[in-house]
Design an enzyme around this catalytic site. Sequence first.
Site, PDB file in Angstrom:
ATOM      1  N   CYS A 129     -64.035 -45.700 -33.650  1.00 52.17           N
ATOM      2  CA  CYS A 129     -66.082 -46.125 -33.656  1.00 52.17           C
ATOM      3  C   CYS A 129     -65.620 -46.718 -32.183  1.00 52.17           C
ATOM      4  CB  CYS A 129     -66.506 -46.181 -34.012  1.00 52.17           C
ATOM      5  SG  CYS A 129     -65.117 -48.629 -35.084  1.00 52.17           S
ATOM      6  N   GLN A 156     -67.966 -56.051 -31.757  1.00 50.01           N
ATOM      7  CA  GLN A 156     -68.032 -54.847 -32.318  1.00 50.01           C
ATOM      8  C   GLN A 156     -68.250 -55.121 -33.765  1.00 50.01           C
ATOM      9  OE1 GLN A 156     -63.590 -52.677 -30.676  1.00 50.01           O
ATOM     10  NE2 GLN A 156     -64.455 -52.225 -33.761  1.00 50.01           N
ATOM     11  N   SER A 159     -70.146 -54.521 -39.462  1.00 49.26           N
ATOM     12  CA  SER A 159     -69.981 -53.420 -41.108  1.00 49.26           C
ATOM     13  C   SER A 159     -69.080 -52.375 -40.099  1.00 49.26           C
ATOM     14  CB  SER A 159     -71.429 -52.483 -40.085  1.00 49.26           C
ATOM     15  OG  SER A 159     -72.002 -52.039 -38.632  1.00 49.26           O
ATOM     16  N   LYS A 214     -55.882 -47.869 -30.644  1.00 50.93           N
ATOM     17  CA  LYS A 214     -56.331 -46.748 -30.230  1.00 50.93           C
ATOM     18  C   LYS A 214     -57.127 -46.112 -28.918  1.00 50.93           C
ATOM     19  CE  LYS A 214     -56.960 -47.610 -35.141  1.00 50.93           C
ATOM     20  NZ  LYS A 214     -57.359 -48.549 -36.667  1.00 50.93           N
ATOM     21  N   HIS A 243     -71.400 -51.337 -31.944  1.00 51.94           N
ATOM     22  CA  HIS A 243     -70.483 -51.852 -31.123  1.00 51.94           C
ATOM     23  C   HIS A 243     -71.550 -52.029 -29.610  1.00 51.94           C
ATOM     24  CE1 HIS A 243     -68.391 -52.461 -34.240  1.00 51.94           C
ATOM     25  NE2 HIS A 243     -67.578 -50.763 -34.174  1.00 51.94           N
ATOM     26  N   ASN A 317     -72.004 -47.865 -34.590  1.00 50.53           N
ATOM     27  CA  ASN A 317     -71.452 -47.815 -34.707  1.00 50.53           C
ATOM     28  C   ASN A 317     -70.975 -46.887 -36.106  1.00 50.53           C
ATOM     29  OD1 ASN A 317     -72.052 -50.868 -35.852  1.00 50.53           O
ATOM     30  ND2 ASN A 317     -69.915 -49.973 -37.294  1.00 50.53           N
TER      31      ASN A 317
END
Length: 339
Positions: A129, A156, A159, A214, A243, A317
Amino acid sequence: MKKYKVAIVGATGAVGREMVKMLESRSFPVESIKFLASERSAGQKLVYKDTKVAVELLTKDGGKNIDIALFSAGSDVSKEFAPFFAADGCFVIDNSSTWRMDKNVPLVVPEVNPHDLKKDKRVIANPNCSTIQMVVALKPLHDFAKIKRVIVSTYQSVSGAGQKGINELTEQTKAWVRGETLPLASKFQYQIAFNLIPQIDVFTENGYTKEEMKMTNETKKIMGDDSIEVSATCVRVPIFRSHSENVWIETEKSISPVQARELLAKADGIQLLDEPENKKYPMPLFAENMQTTYIGRIRADISTKNSALTFWVVSDNLLKGAALNAVQIAETLVKNEFA
Ligand SMILES: NC(=O)c1ccc[n+]([C@@H]2O[C@H](COP(=O)([O-])OP(=O)(O)OC[C@H]3O[C@@H](n4cnc5c(N)ncnc54)[C@H](OP(=O)(O)O)[C@@H]3O)[C@@H](O)[C@H]2O)c1
């Protein structure tokens, strides 16, 4: 117009529920819909276009007679079940991290690399995300000025950790308001209410977390440029949805804030909110439920003589970071007549 048999694996989850809404609100050409989850939710009813649809237990033959399956049930489920769905001829659009760095699996953000989708690539990965909203912002700037380096700090929402993350912040906040002892942290490492946690996912050997790596690795793959260096710090904040990211970029070619604003203003999927004198800048409060990536606070970095900009990016997100991007991938498959 051709219509498609669609399945949502993990339909009862935070992302799965948004996938249902995205298919509806974007009028995806659905012939039939199938909701799949674990035995915990099998039999439960979800609503699709005013009709109640029973959730079915996910099995390995769940992809038979399905054209497109949106997977959002975690890495273990994707690893075990996606290959069976793909073997049955359906396109799997997977939200987990399982296949993202697999060379044979396209990792796609439709505004950035739709060309990576191929008719014969039946498993497609939806990126992380935080990475999605960042690359939407980076792409127009990279095309113009070639980005050499990115330093990003994320803020972030809970959720991002699924329904359990939402529940944990809710319960801790309620207890705080009532003056009760806060329930112990279980989804997060520490109390998340009224706190920030500079750890998302586990730490790797180099001191970065998996979430941070990531962002580094997925950005290179999506942008198709291994030379872009990315250093991320990912922080969990007590916000329910959306986010936020502070992004710093260094570019090969000089680019001014005015040029950046012009490029971003006309890019797909972006809305510029950059009038600090009128207190206009992106915030999670306004990004919730919106299908847009908001960018503001664009300025030249005063700490270097190199060409460098810094800016602020906010997006929902659960939508662009997950469900919306997955449905946009499905729309691109349809547009290209792959599906
Ligand atoms: N949240 C985000 O912002 C976000 C963004 C990008 C990607 N993702 C990824 O999307 C996936 C889902 O995330 P989420 O936030 O929606 O999580 P979530 O709220 O915890 O939902 C998980 C879903 O998976 C289902 N599930 C779990 N185990 C299963 C099993 N063994 N068999 C079948 N279904 C199973 C659950 O069904 P039951 O109701 O039966 O338990 C539920 O529908 C994860 O891979 C996550 O990393 C999330």
